[in-house]
Write a protein that holds these residues in place. Structure first.
Motif, mmCIF file in Angstrom:
data_model
loop_
_atom_site.group_PDB
_atom_site.id
_atom_site.type_symbol
_atom_site.label_atom_id
_atom_site.label_comp_id
_atom_site.label_asym_id
_atom_site.label_seq_id
_atom_site.Cartn_x
_atom_site.Cartn_y
_atom_site.Cartn_z
ATOM 1 N N MET A 101 0.853 -1.182 0.000
ATOM 2 C CA MET A 101 0.000 0.000 0.000
ATOM 3 C C MET A 101 0.895 1.240 0.000
ATOM 4 S SD MET A 101 -1.495 -0.509 3.834
ATOM 5 C CE MET A 101 -0.444 -1.191 5.143
ATOM 6 N N PRO A 102 0.421 2.348 -0.568
ATOM 7 C CA PRO A 102 1.291 3.512 -0.764
ATOM 8 C C PRO A 102 1.331 4.498 0.402
ATOM 9 C CG PRO A 102 -0.766 3.868 -1.898
ATOM 10 C CD PRO A 102 -0.849 2.487 -1.308
ATOM 11 N N HIS A 103 0.837 4.124 1.584
ATOM 12 C CA HIS A 103 0.851 5.017 2.745
ATOM 13 C C HIS A 103 0.095 6.313 2.464
ATOM 14 C CE1 HIS A 103 4.018 2.203 3.868
ATOM 15 N NE2 HIS A 103 3.877 2.611 5.116
ATOM 16 N N ASN A 104 -0.921 6.222 1.660
ATOM 17 C CA ASN A 104 -1.841 7.325 1.405
ATOM 18 C C ASN A 104 -3.104 6.705 0.821
ATOM 19 O OD1 ASN A 104 -3.279 9.361 -0.313
ATOM 20 N ND2 ASN A 104 -1.717 10.716 0.529
ATOM 21 N N ASP A 105 -4.193 6.763 1.576
ATOM 22 C CA ASP A 105 -5.412 6.067 1.154
ATOM 23 C C ASP A 105 -6.001 6.636 -0.116
ATOM 24 O OD1 ASP A 105 -5.602 4.152 3.281
ATOM 25 O OD2 ASP A 105 -6.182 5.763 4.631
ATOM 26 N N PHE A 106 -5.861 7.921 -0.334
ATOM 27 C CA PHE A 106 -6.452 8.549 -1.511
ATOM 28 C C PHE A 106 -5.676 8.167 -2.773
ATOM 29 C CE2 PHE A 106 -6.992 11.287 2.246
ATOM 30 C CZ PHE A 106 -8.353 11.115 2.420
ATOM 31 N N LEU A 107 -4.347 8.125 -2.660
ATOM 32 C CA LEU A 107 -3.559 7.656 -3.801
ATOM 33 C C LEU A 107 -3.825 6.175 -4.068
ATOM 34 C CD1 LEU A 107 -0.123 9.420 -3.161
ATOM 35 C CD2 LEU A 107 -1.906 10.056 -4.801
#
Length: 418
Positions: free
Chosen positions: A311-317
């Motif tokens: 996961m990219p450590h940003n939920d929106f991304l």
């Protein structure tokens, strides 16, 4: 409402176990869902959801998720990513479907267990003793669960700050002292033993915002509060060199990553994740790469050293890479709308909710505070419970039943002023 009494302890149970391992939190979420289904009164809950400002943003987010699932590519991670995406929407809806009394019970559980855990931390570092394994993440850094606990402590700290600021506004500053002692103590806890820069950042941003909310119509008091806060922050950085070192390390990591360095660093990996995930969205802005597609693209684009990340450590991304800009914007609208709903309520209930939802928004922007169930099953639910109480527009004091009636004074000057 038929058999409605069974929902209140189920809601309280979720609040009580938010600091426990994620399996217990899943159990509490399933228990609350089942009790809602068997308790009756589903039409009443549905009407409450339809009237909620978050209803259509959540529906849009879930609908687009299933459209991308139906017409997009599938991957080995599709099932797990779909589950987490739906869980986010379901968690919000369950919190919004609670009655005021049920939300109060959930809040009682959360604040009670938070108080017990604060005592545990004090005792652990004052005396020292073997700690039960499920509670290790409460007193020390243990992966993402300690980040979750630190964020929950940040919610408690901001709640104390809101109450303390209200006492100052009511001209009873001595009553504010315990609240600010708790705020500073929890600030130290999240910064040092739990080592959560996300929580420190959230507190640094949220406290000025609640001051603005309190004194937005009183410029002199607002300026005084912000100046005092800046002085306290500066003194804290001076007295706590460990915290200052963490801030300096974060800035240094970003600078080195921009220069092309690749190494195991909290903000180094975020730099590459944000950059490469942004390129994923730019390549397919409408439909994204499909549910579960982020991992495959990350393996193709990201540094090999970070290949094990999911996961990219940003939920929106994260949702943007998998569902395009419609998914990103729908999730962002949900969280911004939650903050806005809290901001519009000018009293303490609004400030409590403002702090909690803003912490959730910040954590979702610099960490996977919704995608990671270890964080999202706790923080997102508690933030939405705070918001649910703030949405009781006809109730001037939706928190009044938090303590049993025999513990409450009939009326106090600070309550009247708030």
């Amino acid at each position: 409402m038929q058999r409605s009494h069974i929902v209140r302890p189920a809601a309280m149970f979720w609040g009580l176990v938010v600091f426990m391992p994620v399996g217990v939190t899943y159990l509490s979420a399933i228990l609350l869902l089942l009790t809602m289904l068997v308790a009756g009164g589903l039409r009443e809950r549905y009407a409450r959801l339809r009237a909620n400002p978050l209803w259509w943003p959540v529906v849009a987010y879930l609908a687009w998720t299933f459209l991308v699932l139906a017409f997009g590519r599938h991957y080995p991670e599709t099932g797990s990513n779909l589950f987490h995406g739906v869980r986010i929407g379901l968690t919000i809806l369950m919190a919004m479907a609670l009655t005021r009394e049920e939300a109060i019970w959930a809040l009682r559980g959360f604040l009670l267990v938070a108080a017990l855990n604060i005592l545990l931390i004090v005792a652990y570092y004052a005396v020292g003793f073997p700690i039960w394994s499920p509670l290790r993440a409460v007193v020390m850094e243990v992966g993402n669960k300690s980040i979750s606990n630190a964020l929950l402590f940040s919610v408690v700290a901001s709640t104390a700050a809101v109450w303390g600021i209200a006492q100052i506004a009511a001209h009873t500053p001595l009553r504010a002292i315990p609240a600010f002692v708790l705020l500073l103590g929890l600030g130290v806890v999240v910064a040092l033993p739990l080592t959560s820069r996300t929580s420190v950042l959230a507190l640094l941003l949220v406290i000025p915002v609640v001051c603005i909310h309190q004194w937005r119509n009183h410029l002199k008091m607002l300026v005084s509060a912000l100046v005092l806060g800046a002085v306290v922050l500066g003194a804290g950085l001076y007295q706590l060199p460990q915290l200052q070192h963490k801030v300096e390390t974060g800035v240094q990591e970003i600078e080195e990553a921009q220069a092309g360095a690749i190494f195991k660093g909290s903000w180094v990996i975020r730099y590459y994740m944000y950059k490469d995930t942004g390129l994923m969205i730019a390549d397919r802005p409408l439909t994204g790469w499909g549910i579960g597609g982020w991992t495959e693209q990350w393996h193709k684009r990201g540094p090999a050293l970070f290949a094990d990340s999911n996961m990219p450590h940003n939920d929106f991304l994260w949702v943007g890479a998998q569902g395009g800009l419609p998914a990103l914007l729908s999730l962002l609208v949900i969280m911004v709308a939650a903050v806005w709903q809290a901001w519009k309520r000018p009293d303490m209930a609004g400030r409590y909710a403002l702090a909690a939802t803003l912490i959730a928004l910040i954590a979702s922007s610099v960490n996977s505070a919704m995608r990671d169930a270890q964080i999202g099953l706790a923080l997102l639910f508690i933030a939405m419970v705070y918001l649910r109480l703030a949405q009781e527009k006809q109730d001037p004091d939706p928190w009044r039943d938090l303590l049993p009636s025999r513990w409450r004074k009939k009326e106090t000057a600070p309550q009247a002023a708030a």
